[in-house]
Design a protein around this motif. Structure first.
Motif, PDB file in Angstrom:
ATOM      1  N   GLU A   1       0.799  -1.237   0.000  1.00  9.66           N
ATOM      2  CA  GLU A   1       0.000   0.000   0.000  1.00  9.66           C
ATOM      3  C   GLU A   1       0.827   1.279   0.000  1.00  9.66           C
ATOM      4  OE1 GLU A   1      -3.527  -0.059   2.532  1.00  9.66           O
ATOM      5  OE2 GLU A   1      -3.098  -2.159   2.990  1.00  9.66           O
ATOM      6  N   GLY A   2       2.135   1.150   0.198  1.00  6.70           N
ATOM      7  CA  GLY A   2       2.982   2.336   0.107  1.00  6.70           C
ATOM      8  C   GLY A   2       3.159   3.098   1.409  1.00  6.70           C
ATOM      9  N   SER A   3       3.768   4.294   1.279  1.00  9.48           N
ATOM     10  CA  SER A   3       4.276   5.019   2.444  1.00  9.48           C
ATOM     11  C   SER A   3       3.205   5.530   3.401  1.00  9.48           C
ATOM     12  CB  SER A   3       5.146   6.188   1.976  1.00  9.48           C
ATOM     13  OG  SER A   3       4.411   7.010   1.090  1.00  9.48           O
ATOM     14  N   LYS A   4       1.947   5.563   2.958  1.00  8.99           N
ATOM     15  CA  LYS A   4       0.948   6.104   3.901  1.00  8.99           C
ATOM     16  C   LYS A   4       0.775   5.202   5.132  1.00  8.99           C
ATOM     17  CE  LYS A   4      -3.321   4.363   1.796  1.00  8.99           C
ATOM     18  NZ  LYS A   4      -4.583   4.779   1.210  1.00  8.99           N
ATOM     19  N   ILE A   5       1.216   3.940   5.011  1.00  7.40           N
ATOM     20  CA  ILE A   5       1.156   3.026   6.158  1.00  7.40           C
ATOM     21  C   ILE A   5       1.967   3.572   7.339  1.00  7.40           C
ATOM     22  CG2 ILE A   5       1.856   0.702   6.952  1.00  7.40           C
ATOM     23  CD1 ILE A   5      -0.666   0.711   5.178  1.00  7.40           C
ATOM     24  N   ILE A   6       3.095   4.223   7.024  1.00  3.57           N
ATOM     25  CA  ILE A   6       3.932   4.792   8.093  1.00  3.57           C
ATOM     26  C   ILE A   6       3.134   5.828   8.886  1.00  3.57           C
ATOM     27  CG2 ILE A   6       6.090   6.009   8.613  1.00  3.57           C
ATOM     28  CD1 ILE A   6       7.148   4.984   5.919  1.00  3.57           C
ATOM     29  N   PHE A   7       2.361   6.645   8.179  1.00  4.72           N
ATOM     30  CA  PHE A   7       1.535   7.656   8.866  1.00  4.72           C
ATOM     31  C   PHE A   7       0.449   6.989   9.702  1.00  4.72           C
ATOM     32  CE2 PHE A   7       3.057   9.985   5.050  1.00  4.72           C
ATOM     33  CZ  PHE A   7       3.783  10.967   5.705  1.00  4.72           C
ATOM     34  N   ARG A   8      -0.138   5.927   9.164  1.00  9.20           N
ATOM     35  CA  ARG A   8      -1.178   5.215   9.917  1.00  9.20           C
ATOM     36  C   ARG A   8      -0.622   4.674  11.241  1.00  9.20           C
ATOM     37  NH1 ARG A   8      -5.999   4.524   8.590  1.00  9.20           N
ATOM     38  NH2 ARG A   8      -6.818   4.905   6.503  1.00  9.20           N
ATOM     39  N   VAL A   9       0.562   4.099  11.168  1.00  6.89           N
ATOM     40  CA  VAL A   9       1.172   3.537  12.382  1.00  6.89           C
ATOM     41  C   VAL A   9       1.485   4.659  13.375  1.00  6.89           C
ATOM     42  CG1 VAL A   9       3.171   2.292  13.309  1.00  6.89           C
ATOM     43  CG2 VAL A   9       2.116   1.537  11.170  1.00  6.89           C
ATOM     44  N   ALA A  10       2.113   5.728  12.880  1.00  5.15           N
ATOM     45  CA  ALA A  10       2.493   6.836  13.760  1.00  5.15           C
ATOM     46  C   ALA A  10       1.267   7.465  14.420  1.00  5.15           C
ATOM     47  CB  ALA A  10       3.266   7.880  12.955  1.00  5.15           C
ATOM     48  N   LEU A  11       0.228   7.697  13.627  1.00  5.33           N
ATOM     49  CA  LEU A  11      -0.991   8.307  14.170  1.00  5.33           C
ATOM     50  C   LEU A  11      -1.657   7.398  15.199  1.00  5.33           C
ATOM     51  CD1 LEU A  11      -2.515   9.844  10.913  1.00  5.33           C
ATOM     52  CD2 LEU A  11      -1.785  11.138  12.940  1.00  5.33           C
ATOM     53  N   THR A  12      -1.636   6.105  14.948  1.00  6.13           N
ATOM     54  CA  THR A  12      -2.254   5.152  15.886  1.00  6.13           C
ATOM     55  C   THR A  12      -1.515   5.167  17.221  1.00  6.13           C
ATOM     56  OG1 THR A  12      -2.964   3.776  14.034  1.00  6.13           O
ATOM     57  CG2 THR A  12      -2.970   2.742  16.204  1.00  6.13           C
ATOM     58  N   LEU A  13      -0.189   5.171  17.155  1.00  7.52           N
ATOM     59  CA  LEU A  13       0.605   5.210  18.395  1.00  7.52           C
ATOM     60  C   LEU A  13       0.292   6.478  19.188  1.00  7.52           C
ATOM     61  CD1 LEU A  13       4.085   4.001  17.059  1.00  7.52           C
ATOM     62  CD2 LEU A  13       2.666   2.818  18.742  1.00  7.52           C
ATOM     63  N   ILE A  14       0.198   7.603  18.482  1.00  6.75           N
ATOM     64  CA  ILE A  14      -0.029   8.885  19.163  1.00  6.75           C
ATOM     65  C   ILE A  14      -1.454   8.971  19.701  1.00  6.75           C
ATOM     66  CG2 ILE A  14      -0.144  11.397  18.817  1.00  6.75           C
ATOM     67  CD1 ILE A  14       2.180  10.951  16.696  1.00  6.75           C
ATOM     68  N   LYS A  15      -2.401   8.558  18.876  1.00  5.49           N
ATOM     69  CA  LYS A  15      -3.807   8.667  19.266  1.00  5.49           C
ATOM     70  C   LYS A  15      -4.133   7.748  20.448  1.00  5.49           C
ATOM     71  CE  LYS A  15      -8.265   9.214  17.140  1.00  5.49           C
ATOM     72  NZ  LYS A  15      -9.088   9.257  15.963  1.00  5.49           N
ATOM     73  N   GLN A  16      -3.618   6.540  20.366  1.00 10.19           N
ATOM     74  CA  GLN A  16      -3.878   5.539  21.398  1.00 10.19           C
ATOM     75  C   GLN A  16      -3.331   5.986  22.756  1.00 10.19           C
ATOM     76  OE1 GLN A  16      -5.635   2.850  20.524  1.00 10.19           O
ATOM     77  NE2 GLN A  16      -5.676   2.016  22.583  1.00 10.19           N
ATOM     78  N   HIS A  17      -2.220   6.739  22.724  1.00 14.11           N
ATOM     79  CA  HIS A  17      -1.568   7.141  23.977  1.00 14.11           C
ATOM     80  C   HIS A  17      -1.731   8.630  24.252  1.00 14.11           C
ATOM     81  CE1 HIS A  17       0.563   3.417  22.736  1.00 14.11           C
ATOM     82  NE2 HIS A  17       0.480   3.149  24.029  1.00 14.11           N
ATOM     83  N   GLN A  18      -2.757   9.212  23.669  1.00 16.12           N
ATOM     84  CA  GLN A  18      -2.962  10.664  23.802  1.00 16.12           C
ATOM     85  C   GLN A  18      -2.931  11.125  25.264  1.00 16.12           C
ATOM     86  OE1 GLN A  18      -6.363  12.171  21.728  1.00 16.12           O
ATOM     87  NE2 GLN A  18      -6.308  14.159  22.696  1.00 16.12           N
ATOM     88  N   ALA A  19      -3.725  10.495  26.118  1.00 21.00           N
ATOM     89  CA  ALA A  19      -3.811  10.918  27.526  1.00 21.00           C
ATOM     90  C   ALA A  19      -2.441  10.837  28.201  1.00 21.00           C
ATOM     91  CB  ALA A  19      -4.817  10.043  28.271  1.00 21.00           C
ATOM     92  N   PHE A  20      -1.720   9.769  27.898  1.00 20.54           N
ATOM     93  CA  PHE A  20      -0.392   9.548  28.477  1.00 20.54           C
ATOM     94  C   PHE A  20       0.584  10.638  28.025  1.00 20.54           C
ATOM     95  CE2 PHE A  20       3.824   7.450  27.939  1.00 20.54           C
ATOM     96  CZ  PHE A  20       4.112   7.216  29.277  1.00 20.54           C
TER      97      PHE A  20
END
Length: 329
Positions: A250-269
């Motif tokens: 699927e190309g490079s946008k996967i990197i953004f998906r992973v990064a955003l998920t890590l940040i979003k999931q741990h937002q409160a932290f």
């Protein structure tokens, strides 16, 4: 318990065997089910056509025995290799650039010191294979040559393909096509994509973007290694391989998906941070623990958590961010 994982990496002193065992016994069931489905899909052939079904299968993980083959096919590396027979070996036999060779030699012992297969004492020692792949690539793509980070990526490719020439063509697929300009001397693509991530965080996790801005933390300080090493040595091996499954298709946008998920999931932290070093530390912490170890549920999350993320959006952001990076240059 095994001190060394199936890929040759030594487990750290504080490795949590109990929760890993619990995860792996569940994951094994998934792997077995996926292996059966993949065998049916491939029917003994060494080929697949890109399709929604194949994309769905890849998102759910490629079994290790098929991984090298599928990566080669979906990334276009297979076609390139077949169209250029003998090219790889000609690169190795040709004239060498001494400066390039020296830079690569310097990094050999720094590549995966915690992996038994890359030790000088190993037999076969993968350092030799790694050296060949990097030297060949540096002469194939003179605009890039060699840059730190490429050694880790090539090393992972060698561990999975167990094949020097295939690793070379996969490296070419990643650096030449999938990742826009990450490793060229100016690293314009890399700098641009870090800015793009910043913009995406503003849109999708605004409180974190605001915190970063308030404390003057540049994105490059906390995420540059995510991009350069494609999560190697940052996330667990199984998780990295699952990310790469999707990256090749699927190309490079996967990197953004992973990064955003890590940040979003741990937002409160992350938002608990009150100063600059604190923020940097939080970003190190969010790449550890069960959330990232449970690679199967993690991969489901990267396709749901960040919401819609089209290539069109990314390309538009890339244009404006590239301008910004160039004007700062």
């Amino acid at each position: 318990f095994c001190r060394v994982d199936p890929y040759g990496f030594e487990r750290p002193e504080d490795f949590d065997y109990a929760s890993y065992e619990a995860f792996f016994s569940r994951y094994l069931v998934v792997l077995t089910r996926r292996a059966i489905k993949w065998s049916k899909l491939l029917k003994g052939k060494n080929n697949v056509q890109k399709s929604l079904k194949v994309k769905r299968y890849i998102r759910k993980g490629i079994p290790n025995e098929h991984r090298a083959l599928i990566w080669m096919i979906v990334s276009g590396a297979q076609t390139n290799m077949e169209q250029n027979p003998g090219y790889y070996h000609r690169l190795l036999e040709g004239e060498k650039n001494d400066k390039l060779v020296e830079a690569i030699k310097t990094d050999m012992n720094r590549t995966f010191p915690d992996n038994v297969k890359f030790r000088r004492t190993a037999d076969p020692c993968l350092q030799h294979t790694l050296y060949n792949v990097l030297v060949a690539y540096g002469h194939h793509n003179k605009a890039v040559g060699y840059c730190q980070g490429m050694n880790f990526i090539a090393g992972y490719l060698i561990l999975i393909t167990k094949n020097e020439e295939e690793s070379f063509w996969l490296l070419d697929a990643l650096i030449g096509r999938i990742l826009p300009d990450y490793y060229s001397p100016a690293m314009l693509g890399l700098k641009t994509d870090q800015e793009v991530l910043g913009e995406l965080v503003k849109m999708k996790v605004p409180a974190v973007a605001e915190l970063m801005e308030r404390h003057g933390v540049m994105w490059t300080l906390v995420v540059s290694r995510w991009f350069i090493c494609l999560f190697i040595d940052i996330l667990p091996v199984e998780t990295v391989l699952r990310i790469w499954d999707c990256l090749f298709y699927e190309g490079s946008k996967i990197i953004f998906r992973v990064a955003l998920t890590l940040i979003k999931q741990h937002q409160a932290f992350i938002l608990e941070a009150t100063n600059f070093p604190d923020i940097c530390d939080k970003f190190k912490q969010i790449t550890k623990g069960t959330f990232v170890t449970e690679c199967h549920s993690f991969m489901q999350k990267i396709f749901t958590d960040p919401g819609s993320l089209s290539m069109a959006t990314i390309n538009k952001l890339r244009e404006s961010c590239r301008e910004k990076v160039l004007s700062q240059g």
